[in-house]
Design a protein around this motif. Structure first.
Motif, PDB file in Angstrom:
ATOM      1  N   TRP A 137      -3.587  31.574 -16.472  1.00  0.00           N
ATOM      2  CA  TRP A 137      -4.891  32.173 -16.877  1.00  0.00           C
ATOM      3  C   TRP A 137      -5.805  32.102 -15.609  1.00  0.00           C
ATOM      4  O   TRP A 137      -5.730  31.213 -14.876  1.00  0.00           O
ATOM      5  CB  TRP A 137      -5.361  31.257 -17.819  1.00  0.00           C
ATOM      6  N   THR A 140     -11.751  32.589 -15.175  1.00  0.00           N
ATOM      7  CA  THR A 140     -12.614  32.759 -16.415  1.00  0.00           C
ATOM      8  C   THR A 140     -12.068  34.251 -17.152  1.00  0.00           C
ATOM      9  O   THR A 140     -11.400  34.807 -16.632  1.00  0.00           O
ATOM     10  CB  THR A 140     -14.217  33.084 -16.016  1.00  0.00           C
ATOM     11  N   GLY A 141     -12.405  34.279 -18.315  1.00  0.00           N
ATOM     12  CA  GLY A 141     -11.850  35.322 -19.296  1.00  0.00           C
ATOM     13  C   GLY A 141     -12.116  35.152 -20.887  1.00  0.00           C
ATOM     14  O   GLY A 141     -12.823  34.371 -21.210  1.00  0.00           O
ATOM     15  N   GLN A 142     -11.627  36.266 -21.517  1.00  0.00           N
ATOM     16  CA  GLN A 142     -11.534  36.241 -22.986  1.00  0.00           C
ATOM     17  C   GLN A 142     -10.373  36.544 -23.320  1.00  0.00           C
ATOM     18  O   GLN A 142      -9.394  37.043 -23.066  1.00  0.00           O
ATOM     19  CB  GLN A 142     -12.221  37.420 -23.634  1.00  0.00           C
ATOM     20  N   LYS A 450     -14.101  32.878 -25.368  1.00  0.00           N
ATOM     21  CA  LYS A 450     -14.192  32.868 -23.733  1.00  0.00           C
ATOM     22  C   LYS A 450     -13.765  31.501 -23.271  1.00  0.00           C
ATOM     23  O   LYS A 450     -13.953  30.618 -23.790  1.00  0.00           O
ATOM     24  CB  LYS A 450     -15.833  33.086 -23.383  1.00  0.00           C
TER      25      LYS A 450
END
Ligand code: HEM
Length: 458
Positions: A137, A140-142, A450
């Protein structure tokens, strides 16, 4: 509504449904059938029946009524007739298609593959797969939790259950065939497992292809005996029936698929609901959970193992509370082969007996403030499920209770132990409703959240 002319006078009271259906009192599409069953329970008590086509379906609600369901013998209440829809996937002569004696032995093989000794090996593999997955991953991200966990859990299941040959060589091909099997297990398949639909045709072809894949792998393992394997597949290869015969390659394939189907969607759904609830109620539970994680990970020098996972009591209670609020199997069913009685009522031969974890877990006499998310209800001496047997039934109960319960706890706890320590989360949407369009009930997709990698992860 229907009036049963053939029922004895001591049949359970009948909850009329036809009128409600005609008046569209219930929103079955969006809310499923649970509201109707709740109303039956409120108005008629812990045993009542509804007429469904030509059949009486008898609901047993609450710990005392569950007792006769879970303690009945297979010759009284039988799973076989209600699980016929699994036969095209599991295969001929496997579990619900086998004779009672063979089925019992096959369940023992599965139990052996999921026992504590094998669990040690399984945990190492689950931790490795999960860490590798989450390491990929970005900062940051969704993500859509349900999609993400579904992909991860098929990897862990491949590694622990199906064997490293599948995981390392043909994972993509297998995942595709598995999807075709899943698509062939719909509500329609439940009632008409062999209806000539496209999905069923693809399912049948996928089953043949999977059998061929495993035939090769099993043959290789039988020839090349110096390599030691510690997975579920090897337990099945080494298994012997009571007459000393070995399970056929197709039986081994069927038992692998049975374990995969029992565990994949249920664990994925539970991991997703657990995440959604944890993020929703993080102000109340997150710091307590992180304290527990810090303390236990310190004690075990940062190693996530069988022992350290066992000691994560609050995390365990969070998963249990998730399963209380959102059990993936909302109805458990049996065909009545011999009439049985409960509280003066007769449940007749030919009826279908049903218990519902979803309804049972919201009884306010059993669970205080049942709609509240409160993991602590499962902690300590006065844990609410300890007061009466068969009150918490997300894993069923009695002779056919879930064989993969321990595996499921370890898998879901591993995922969330890693995620809690490494990431912060925020919800991107309203809390989803359950999706009753599938046999195993999860949240309506997508379940977007998120995430942000922690600077001080441990
Ligand atoms: C049976 C729930 C995970 C293997 C059951 C039953 C329930 C259940 C309610 C009883 C069905 C009935 O009485 O008709 C769950 C939930 C899970 C989970 C909620 C995850 C959160 C797993 C996993 C495996 C597994 C991971 C295997 C790897 C089985 C098997 C049975 C079973 C083999 C049949 C036992 C028998 O009939 O004697 N499960 N399960 N389950 N489960 Fe699970």
């Amino acid at each position: 509504y229907y009036i049963s002319y053939t029922k004895p006078s001591n049949a359970p009271p009948c909850f009329p449904i036809l009128l409600s259906i005609l008046c569209r009192k219930y929103d079955f599409i969006n809310k499923g059938p649970l509201e109707l069953i709740q109303d039956g329970y409120k108005s008629l008590g812990d045993i009542f029946r509804i007429r469904l086509f030509h059949r009486s379906v008898v609901f047993l609600i609450g710990p005392q009524a569950h007792k006769i369901f879970f303690e009945a013998k297979d010759t009284q209440l039988s799973q076989r007739e209600v699980y016929i829809f699994t036969i095209p996937v599991f295969g001929k002569n496997i579990v619900y298609d086998a004779s009672p004696k063979i089925m019992q032995q096959q369940l023992k093989f599965m139990n052996k593959g999921l026992n504590l000794i094998n669990m040690k090996a399984h945990v190492g593999k689950i931790v490795m797969e999960a860490e590798e997955w989450f390491n990929k991953w970005p900062q940051t991200g969704q993500i859509d939790l349900i999609k993400e966990f579904s992909e991860l859990i098929i990897l862990t299941a491949s590694r622990c259950l199906l064997g490293k040959e599948i995981r390392e060589n043909i994972h993509q091909e297998f995942a595709h065939l598995y999807q075709q099997l899943s698509d062939g297990m719909s509500h329609l398949s439940f009632f008409f497992p062999n209806a000539p639909t496209n999905a069923h045709k693809k399912r049948n072809l996928a089953r043949i292809k999977i059998s061929k894949i495993f035939e090769k792998i099993i043959k290789q393992r039988r020839i090349n005996q110096e390599i030691q394997y510690d997975d579920f597949l090897q337990v099945l290869i080494d298994a012997r029936y009571l007459d000393d015969s070995i399970p056929t390659d197709d039986e081994i394939t069927g038992l692998l698929l049975a374990a995969l189907f029992a565990g994949q969607h249920t664990s994925n759904i539970t991991s997703t609901w657990m995440g959604l609830l944890l993020i929703k109620y993080k102000s109340k539970w997150m710091s307590k959970l992180l304290d527990e994680q810090k303390q236990i990970m310190n004690k075990y020098h940062g190693e996530l193992s069988l022992e350290s996972l066992f000691e994560m009591n609050l995390l365990h209670a969070v998963m249990k509370e998730t399963l209380r609020l959102y059990p993936p199997l909302v109805f458990l069913m049996r065909k009545v082969l011999e009439s049985i009685s409960y509280n003066g009522y007769i449940i007749s031969k030919g009826d279908i007996a049903v218990v519902s974890p979803s309804i049972a877990h919201r009884i306010s006499d059993v669970f205080k403030n049942p709609d509240e998310f409160n993991p602590e209800r499962f902690l300590g001496e006065n844990a609410e499920d300890q007061i009466e047997k068969f009150s918490f039934i997300a894993f069923g109960g009695g002779r056919h209770s879930c064989l993969g319960e321990r595996f499921a706890y370890l898998q879901v706890k591993t995922i969330w132990s890693i995620l809690l320590r490494k990431f912060d989360f925020e919800l991107c949407q309203e809390h989803p409703e359950p999706d009753y369009s599938t046999l195993v009930v999860g949240p309506k997709a997508p379940c977007m959240v998120k995430f942000k990698r922690k600077i001080d992860s441990f």
